[in-house]
Design a protein around this motif. Structure first.
Motif, PDB file in Angstrom:
ATOM      1  N   GLY A 186       0.795  -1.219   0.000  1.00 20.91           N
ATOM      2  CA  GLY A 186       0.000   0.000   0.000  1.00 20.91           C
ATOM      3  C   GLY A 186       0.825   1.265   0.000  1.00 20.91           C
ATOM      4  O   GLY A 186       0.417   2.271  -0.580  1.00 20.91           O
ATOM      5  N   LYS A 192      -0.147   4.301   8.048  1.00 23.31           N
ATOM      6  CA  LYS A 192      -1.211   3.326   7.816  1.00 23.31           C
ATOM      7  C   LYS A 192      -1.319   2.398   9.016  1.00 23.31           C
ATOM      8  O   LYS A 192      -0.316   2.002   9.600  1.00 23.31           O
ATOM      9  CB  LYS A 192      -0.954   2.510   6.542  1.00 23.31           C
ATOM     10  CG  LYS A 192      -1.121   3.317   5.257  1.00 23.31           C
ATOM     11  CD  LYS A 192      -0.818   2.478   4.026  1.00 23.31           C
ATOM     12  CE  LYS A 192      -0.921   3.301   2.760  1.00 23.31           C
ATOM     13  NZ  LYS A 192      -2.307   3.545   2.357  1.00 23.31           N
ATOM     14  N   CYS A 250      -5.809  -2.688   5.283  1.00 18.99           N
ATOM     15  CA  CYS A 250      -5.508  -1.384   5.855  1.00 18.99           C
ATOM     16  C   CYS A 250      -6.758  -0.873   6.564  1.00 18.99           C
ATOM     17  O   CYS A 250      -7.808  -0.710   5.937  1.00 18.99           O
ATOM     18  CB  CYS A 250      -5.074  -0.411   4.764  1.00 18.99           C
ATOM     19  SG  CYS A 250      -4.752   1.247   5.359  1.00 18.99           S
ATOM     20  N   ARG A 298      -5.853   5.262   7.178  1.00 20.24           N
ATOM     21  CA  ARG A 298      -4.682   6.012   6.732  1.00 20.24           C
ATOM     22  C   ARG A 298      -4.720   7.387   7.391  1.00 20.24           C
ATOM     23  O   ARG A 298      -5.728   8.093   7.321  1.00 20.24           O
ATOM     24  CB  ARG A 298      -4.671   6.167   5.210  1.00 20.24           C
ATOM     25  CG  ARG A 298      -3.451   6.945   4.711  1.00 20.24           C
ATOM     26  CD  ARG A 298      -3.406   7.010   3.218  1.00 20.24           C
ATOM     27  NE  ARG A 298      -4.527   7.761   2.657  1.00 20.24           N
ATOM     28  CZ  ARG A 298      -4.638   8.096   1.386  1.00 20.24           C
ATOM     29  NH1 ARG A 298      -3.726   7.714   0.531  1.00 20.24           N
ATOM     30  NH2 ARG A 298      -5.678   8.772   0.947  1.00 20.24           N
ATOM     31  N   ARG A 352      -7.138  -5.390  -0.728  1.00 13.82           N
ATOM     32  CA  ARG A 352      -5.905  -4.730  -0.338  1.00 13.82           C
ATOM     33  C   ARG A 352      -6.099  -3.225  -0.227  1.00 13.82           C
ATOM     34  O   ARG A 352      -6.655  -2.566  -1.085  1.00 13.82           O
ATOM     35  CB  ARG A 352      -4.834  -5.015  -1.376  1.00 13.82           C
ATOM     36  CG  ARG A 352      -3.559  -4.221  -1.162  1.00 13.82           C
ATOM     37  CD  ARG A 352      -2.649  -4.333  -2.334  1.00 13.82           C
ATOM     38  NE  ARG A 352      -2.269  -5.700  -2.553  1.00 13.82           N
ATOM     39  CZ  ARG A 352      -1.627  -6.093  -3.649  1.00 13.82           C
ATOM     40  NH1 ARG A 352      -1.343  -5.239  -4.573  1.00 13.82           N
ATOM     41  NH2 ARG A 352      -1.301  -7.346  -3.804  1.00 13.82           N
ATOM     42  N   ASN A 353      -5.605  -2.682   0.891  1.00  9.93           N
ATOM     43  CA  ASN A 353      -5.519  -1.246   1.120  1.00  9.93           C
ATOM     44  C   ASN A 353      -6.867  -0.561   1.222  1.00  9.93           C
ATOM     45  O   ASN A 353      -6.960   0.648   1.150  1.00  9.93           O
ATOM     46  CB  ASN A 353      -4.705  -0.572   0.004  1.00  9.93           C
ATOM     47  CG  ASN A 353      -4.046   0.686   0.515  1.00  9.93           C
ATOM     48  OD1 ASN A 353      -3.741   0.769   1.704  1.00  9.93           O
ATOM     49  ND2 ASN A 353      -3.848   1.648  -0.347  1.00  9.93           N
ATOM     50  N   SER A 381      -1.663   1.046  -6.133  1.00  8.03           N
ATOM     51  CA  SER A 381      -0.468   0.280  -5.784  1.00  8.03           C
ATOM     52  C   SER A 381      -0.645  -1.167  -6.223  1.00  8.03           C
ATOM     53  O   SER A 381      -1.743  -1.595  -6.574  1.00  8.03           O
ATOM     54  CB  SER A 381      -0.221   0.344  -4.270  1.00  8.03           C
ATOM     55  OG  SER A 381      -1.340  -0.161  -3.581  1.00  8.03           O
TER      56      SER A 381
END
Length: 655
Positions: free
Chosen positions: A103, A130, A139, A142, A459-460, A637
């Motif tokens: 990330g 993060k 995640c 942030r 993801r993220n 990313s």
């Protein structure tokens, strides 16, 4: 009468060759003070037992230099961040990779484990902080606010706050459950390299390259005191476990400070150069420093550190070691952290039911975790440190003994202790390293039965956060085993729906296949599009993509609108197929399209040329429509981000 042997206050334990190339980061385990982790430019993370010459374990998987490492409090997990922005978590007792977290867009400069919940915080040169849930590989949040690289992160002892220090000269305090900044502490005039919470009180210490250490009151949000005149940039500080003083690892010395009022209790000369990390165990302070590929460890006997330079009027107390002194009753204590009575350690495999978490793991994460390994280099030391422990004694008794000090007048002993040990050349063979597993002494513990699989979030993508996540998990009684009928019912749940979906898809593919056998590819694609089922389009494109010669200009006019839908899909396989098809079209037809559109108009009537010109105009219009979408996704990313960036470069001529 025999003359008593006078021992040193500080001495070097040893110097080892820690990596095949330069060492870039290192950290000590704070619970034992005996475990050392080093990260190197060789992309490895190596584990060592202090005062032993051989590497215990070597962790591989990163493909760029390791910029930061951190051990959790029980010393069971280690997290490492790399220059590329990737983060990996290893389970040391199981000797295997646990998570890969992607990330960050630049170097990961700082990491910390949450003291109770199963979370990791990371700070990067991309200025972002993060918070990761390592159970679900996602995640959580942030935190944006710093304008330069984040150099240090620390969770508060109660696990509710996160402190960050950055090159922008600021220290920030973040509220984890509210997901926002509580306060920014100004005052430093240089990059802030380190922050540490007081173990008991609402007090925070920060060290900077401006050669000052500042103490901050976390109730009143104001500076308590400022210690100036450090001999160099402050890179490592550590509170005594009882909170009576602060240790600062300076250039070739250890300084002991108080903050109300600010004063220096003692200065101990230690020839450690630029010390990188400190830990305390058995009234001894352990310091570690690195230079090129070498790592050196040092010991300071805290029982010999006295309150010289203090403002106290009691000469008896002034001569006592800091470890034997009682807190000054005249100083009013601040609010005390409220800690839960128990702690969490390794992530538990738990099942989550929220809609945002019902997604498949990305194949790139799977590949990263397959390529990341934990290679045991020294089985004897590994078994000693990571063999199964009970809840009362985390470490073997013989590891808790203090390091013996060499006599001051015995130069040979000191020289022998600090003799370099080329540890990287010593590797004991361990069977079956290709498939990391627990050693034989650990296999007697049966694995828990009925363990549900992890269903990680995308993801993220933030996956939600509750205050209860930062407290120890409450143990619930195990569910009774399901009877056969209930088990079959659970297995068959959703089976009928999936059967209908797959049957319909098979029927649609049979329709397309019947047209395909006639050899008319364009009609086959038209029939797949007419069915109005993207899964059928994906299946067909996966075949066409394998043979570039099947692509024609008129096929592009039909496929491009479908590609635009695929690139916006929530399914990774659809996005991947769309990217592959678009790349083929751009490489084969974009130069032709731009040449035909730029050519001067023809004289006379040329039907075939007019048809070709019409197709090129239509394709150009569709590509322009897609280019905006590609540009917006080129900042992502991971693997898809790099695919979109490549497509964005290929589409540059459209502008």
């Amino acid at each position: 009468m025999a003359t008593p042997v006078v021992t040193k206050t500080a001495w070097q334990l040893q110097e080892i060759v820690a990596h095949a190339s330069n060492v870039s980061s290192l950290v000590l385990g704070k619970a034992s003070g005996r475990l050392l982790a080093t990260g190197g430019d060789d992309c490895r993370v190596n584990l060592w037992s202090i005062n032993k010459p051989n590497c215990i374990m070597s962790l591989t998987g990163h493909t760029s230099p390791v910029e930061s490492v951190r051990l959790n409090t029980p010393e069971e997990l280690i997290v490492a961040g790399s220059q590329s922005g990737s983060i990996r978590v290893w389970d040391l007792e199981a000797a295997k990779i646990l998570r890969t977290l992607m990330g960050h867009k630049a170097n990961v400069c700082s990491l910390d484990f949450h003291p109770y919940g199963e979370f990791v915080a990371s700070g990067s040169q991309d200025t972002n902080i993060k918070l990761w849930d390592i159970r679900r590989k996602g995640c959580v949040f942030r935190y944006k606010g710093h304008s330069q690289a984040v150099r240090c992160l620390r969770f508060s002892p109660d696990g509710k706050w996160l402190a960050s220090a950055a090159d922008d000269h600021t220290v920030k305090l973040w509220d984890l459950t509210a997901g926002k900044m509580m306060y920014e502490f100004p005052g430093h005039t240089g990059p802030v390299n380190v922050v540490e919470f007081h173990p008991n009180e609402y007090l925070l210490a920060s060290g900077s390259s401006d050669r000052t250490i500042r103490f901050w009151d976390l109730e009143k949000f104001q500076v308590v005191s400022c210690i100036e005149g450090e001999p160099g940039p402050v890179r490592s500080v550590l509170f005594n476990p009882d909170g009576c003083c602060l240790y600062s690892g300076c250039q070739d010395s250890l300084r002991v400070y108080g903050w109300e009022p600010e004063r220096c209790f003692d200065v101990v000369l230690v020839n450690w150069g630029k010390v990188a990390d400190l830990a305390i165990c058995n009234d001894q302070l352990i310091g570690v420093a690195f230079s090129q590929s070498n790592v050196s460890s040092y010991v300071v006997d805290l029982t010999r550190v006295t309150r010289t330079g203090t403002v106290t009027q009691d000469p008896v107390q002034a001569s006592q070691p800091l470890t034997q002194q009682t807190p000054n009753p005249g100083v009013s204590l601040r609010r005390i952290y409220e800690r839960p009575s128990t702690t969490c350690s390794k992530p538990q495999r738990v099942k989550h039911n929220s809609e945002s978490e019902r997604r498949s793991p990305s194949s790139e994460d799977d590949r990263d975790e397959r390529e990341s390994r934990a290679e045991i280099q020294n089985a004897e030391d590994y078994n000693e440190i990571f063999q199964p422990k009970n809840s009362i004694s985390r470490t073997p008794p013989r590891r808790s003994e203090p390091f013996p000090a060499p006599p001051e007048d015995d130069a040979a002993t000191v020289k022998e202790t600090s003799k370099p040990s080329p540890a990287m050349d010593v590797q004991l063979p361990v069977p079956n390293l290709e498939v990391p597993a627990r050693p034989s002494v650990m296999t007697s513990t049966p694995a828990p039965k009925g363990e549900p699989a992890i269903i990680p979030a995308t993801r993220n993508e933030p996956i939600g956060l509750k205050a209860s996540d930062f407290l120890p998990a409450v143990k619930v009684p195990q569910q009774a085993e399901l009877v056969d009928e209930d088990a079959m019912s659970q297995i068959r749940k959703g089976h009928d729906t999936m059967f209908v979906v797959l049957t319909s898809r098979h029927k649609n593919l049979d329709t397309v296949r019947a047209v395909w056998t006639t050899g008319d590819i364009k009609t086959s694609v038209d029939s797949a599009v007419a069915i109005n089922d993207l899964s059928v389009v994906v299946d067909l494109l996966n075949i066409v993509n394998q043979k570039a010669s099947l692509w024609k200009l008129d096929l592009c006019t039909t496929v491009l609108p479908q590609i635009e839908k695929l690139l916006q899909s929530k399914y990774e396989s659809y996005v991947q197929t769309g990217c592959t098809s678009l790349k083929l079209i751009l490489q084969r037809f974009l130069p032709l399209i731009t040449d035909i559109l730029a050519a001067p108009p023809s004289v006379g009537v040329d039907i075939s040329r007019e048809e070709r010109l019409h197709k090129c105009r239509l394709c150009f219009k569709q590509l322009k429509s897609i280019s905006g979408l590609v540009k917006s996704k080129s900042g992502l990313s991971g693997r898809h981000g790099s695919a979109f960036r490549e497509l964005h470069l290929l589409m540059a001529s459209l502008d």
